[in-house]
Design a protein around this motif. Structure first.
Motif, PDB file in Angstrom:
ATOM      1  N   ALA A 196      47.165  72.967   7.187  1.00 39.32           N
ATOM      2  CA  ALA A 196      48.604  73.213   7.271  1.00 39.32           C
ATOM      3  C   ALA A 196      49.255  72.311   8.320  1.00 39.32           C
ATOM      4  O   ALA A 196      50.360  71.789   8.109  1.00 39.32           O
ATOM      5  N   ALA A 197      48.570  72.110   9.450  1.00 36.27           N
ATOM      6  CA  ALA A 197      49.090  71.222  10.497  1.00 36.27           C
ATOM      7  C   ALA A 197      49.184  69.791   9.974  1.00 36.27           C
ATOM      8  O   ALA A 197      50.177  69.088  10.232  1.00 36.27           O
ATOM      9  N   PHE A 198      48.161  69.361   9.230  1.00 33.06           N
ATOM     10  CA  PHE A 198      48.189  68.024   8.624  1.00 33.06           C
ATOM     11  C   PHE A 198      49.403  67.881   7.705  1.00 33.06           C
ATOM     12  O   PHE A 198      50.102  66.861   7.743  1.00 33.06           O
ATOM     13  N   VAL A 199      49.660  68.895   6.899  1.00 30.67           N
ATOM     14  CA  VAL A 199      50.804  68.855   5.980  1.00 30.67           C
ATOM     15  C   VAL A 199      52.112  68.775   6.755  1.00 30.67           C
ATOM     16  O   VAL A 199      53.018  68.007   6.399  1.00 30.67           O
ATOM     17  N   CYS A 200      52.219  69.543   7.831  1.00 30.78           N
ATOM     18  CA  CYS A 200      53.440  69.529   8.653  1.00 30.78           C
ATOM     19  C   CYS A 200      53.703  68.142   9.232  1.00 30.78           C
ATOM     20  O   CYS A 200      54.819  67.610   9.147  1.00 30.78           O
ATOM     21  N   TYR A 201      52.677  67.541   9.826  1.00 27.48           N
ATOM     22  CA  TYR A 201      52.842  66.206  10.411  1.00 27.48           C
ATOM     23  C   TYR A 201      53.091  65.152   9.333  1.00 27.48           C
ATOM     24  O   TYR A 201      53.834  64.194   9.553  1.00 27.48           O
ATOM     25  N   PHE A 202      52.483  65.350   8.167  1.00 25.96           N
ATOM     26  CA  PHE A 202      52.694  64.408   7.064  1.00 25.96           C
ATOM     27  C   PHE A 202      54.152  64.459   6.592  1.00 25.96           C
ATOM     28  O   PHE A 202      54.769  63.424   6.327  1.00 25.96           O
ATOM     29  N   ILE A 203      54.707  65.663   6.504  1.00 23.66           N
ATOM     30  CA  ILE A 203      56.114  65.820   6.117  1.00 23.66           C
ATOM     31  C   ILE A 203      57.023  65.122   7.120  1.00 23.66           C
ATOM     32  O   ILE A 203      57.967  64.406   6.751  1.00 23.66           O
ATOM     33  N   LEU A 204      56.751  65.330   8.412  1.00 24.86           N
ATOM     34  CA  LEU A 204      57.554  64.675   9.454  1.00 24.86           C
ATOM     35  C   LEU A 204      57.457  63.159   9.343  1.00 24.86           C
ATOM     36  O   LEU A 204      58.471  62.449   9.470  1.00 24.86           O
ATOM     37  N   ALA A 205      56.256  62.651   9.102  1.00 22.44           N
ATOM     38  CA  ALA A 205      56.060  61.204   9.016  1.00 22.44           C
ATOM     39  C   ALA A 205      56.779  60.613   7.818  1.00 22.44           C
ATOM     40  O   ALA A 205      57.470  59.588   7.926  1.00 22.44           O
ATOM     41  N   ILE A 206      56.646  61.252   6.657  1.00 18.39           N
ATOM     42  CA  ILE A 206      57.281  60.739   5.448  1.00 18.39           C
ATOM     43  C   ILE A 206      58.803  60.777   5.581  1.00 18.39           C
ATOM     44  O   ILE A 206      59.497  59.809   5.218  1.00 18.39           O
ATOM     45  N   ALA A 207      59.329  61.873   6.108  1.00 15.89           N
ATOM     46  CA  ALA A 207      60.783  61.993   6.262  1.00 15.89           C
ATOM     47  C   ALA A 207      61.320  60.946   7.232  1.00 15.89           C
ATOM     48  O   ALA A 207      62.353  60.300   6.982  1.00 15.89           O
ATOM     49  N   THR A 208      60.620  60.760   8.355  1.00 12.67           N
ATOM     50  CA  THR A 208      61.058  59.785   9.354  1.00 12.67           C
ATOM     51  C   THR A 208      60.973  58.366   8.812  1.00 12.67           C
ATOM     52  O   THR A 208      61.902  57.566   8.978  1.00 12.67           O
ATOM     53  N   ASN A 209      59.863  58.042   8.159  1.00 14.01           N
ATOM     54  CA  ASN A 209      59.712  56.705   7.582  1.00 14.01           C
ATOM     55  C   ASN A 209      60.795  56.415   6.553  1.00 14.01           C
ATOM     56  O   ASN A 209      61.387  55.327   6.540  1.00 14.01           O
ATOM     57  N   GLY A 210      61.060  57.394   5.689  1.00 14.21           N
ATOM     58  CA  GLY A 210      62.089  57.204   4.671  1.00 14.21           C
ATOM     59  C   GLY A 210      63.461  56.984   5.274  1.00 14.21           C
ATOM     60  O   GLY A 210      64.215  56.097   4.847  1.00 14.21           O
ATOM     61  N   LEU A 211      63.797  57.788   6.282  1.00 18.90           N
ATOM     62  CA  LEU A 211      65.104  57.666   6.932  1.00 18.90           C
ATOM     63  C   LEU A 211      65.270  56.302   7.589  1.00 18.90           C
ATOM     64  O   LEU A 211      66.301  55.626   7.402  1.00 18.90           O
ATOM     65  N   PHE A 212      64.270  55.863   8.343  1.00 20.39           N
ATOM     66  CA  PHE A 212      64.421  54.616   9.090  1.00 20.39           C
ATOM     67  C   PHE A 212      64.296  53.381   8.187  1.00 20.39           C
ATOM     68  O   PHE A 212      64.882  52.345   8.496  1.00 20.39           O
TER      69      PHE A 212
END
Length: 223
Positions: A196-212
């Motif tokens: 679950a922690a991996f999924v949480c960090y993965f969501i943050l990474a994908i969202a941040t990468n997409g935004l920037f």
């Protein structure tokens, strides 16, 4: 993933996710502002400012973030600080927030300084030739371009901060890693919380990468 949805674990994990997000975004907001000031000092014509900003930046970058978190949480409360008379204290969140903000400001400063160095010298020289002072040259010509050139590096730093800020878990901040360690008291629970922690960090990474990536595509300086 049955354990995640039992005994309020899912709600706890959501709160931990939001805590990680809140801590990182607030710390990076303050860190970006301080980094902008540091980068300005690094290119200043005033030598003591350049030296002080360079010393601070190198000092922060070359020490682990865990050292700063420990200093702010375990060290500063032992000092008789003036603000104690106002009933303020270094709680876990405040300690982690200040430590992460100061640490990440050095990385933002280097990213912005690289952006400043990418601006063609001819533009600054032309501005100085018509009599603009250093502050005007920097604020009106150089920094706007430098910040637009630094969009992707700033995004990379933000993404790295999500992961490095997990060090606040050891002082008790209820972030994703802290909750994983607390609730993962058996192998099965620990495995599920780790996923679950991996999924949480993965969501943050994908969202941040997409935004920037979107910001870079639409606002970065095209050379």
């Amino acid at each position: 993933m049955n354990v995640i949805f039992e005994d309020g674990n899912f709600e706890l994990l959501i709160k931990a996710f939001l805590m990680t997000l809140r801590l990182t975004l607030v710390a990076c907001a303050f860190g970006l502002l301080l980094g902008l000031i540091l980068a300005t000092c690094r290119v200043s014509p005033i030598r003591p400012l350049r030296f002080a900003a360079g010393l601070y930046t190198n000092f922060m970058i070359n020490l682990p973030i865990a050292v700063w978190i420990a200093l702010f949480f375990f060290g500063f409360p032992k000092i008789d600080l003036a603000f104690r008379s106002n009933d303020l204290s270094w709680d876990t969140f405040r300690s982690g927030l200040v430590a992460v903000a100061l640490w990440v400001s050095a990385y933002f400063a280097e990213a912005i300084r690289s952006g400043i160095n990418s601006v063609p010298n001819g533009q600054a020289e032309a501005a100085r030739a018509i009599g603009l002072p250093f502050s005007k040259v920097l604020g009106s010509i150089v920094l706007p371009q430098a910040l637009r050139s630094s969009i992707l590096p700033i995004g990379v730093i933000l993404n790295a901060t999500y992961r490095n800020a997990a060090a606040v878990s050891f002082i008790g901040v209820k972030d994703i890693v802290n909750v994983t360690n607390e609730r993962g008291d058996t192998l099965a629970k620990f495995t599920e919380f780790t996923i679950a922690a991996f999924v949480c960090y993965f969501i943050l990474a994908i969202a941040t990468n997409g935004l920037f990536l979107w910001l870079d595509k639409n606002f970065a300086v095209k050379r």
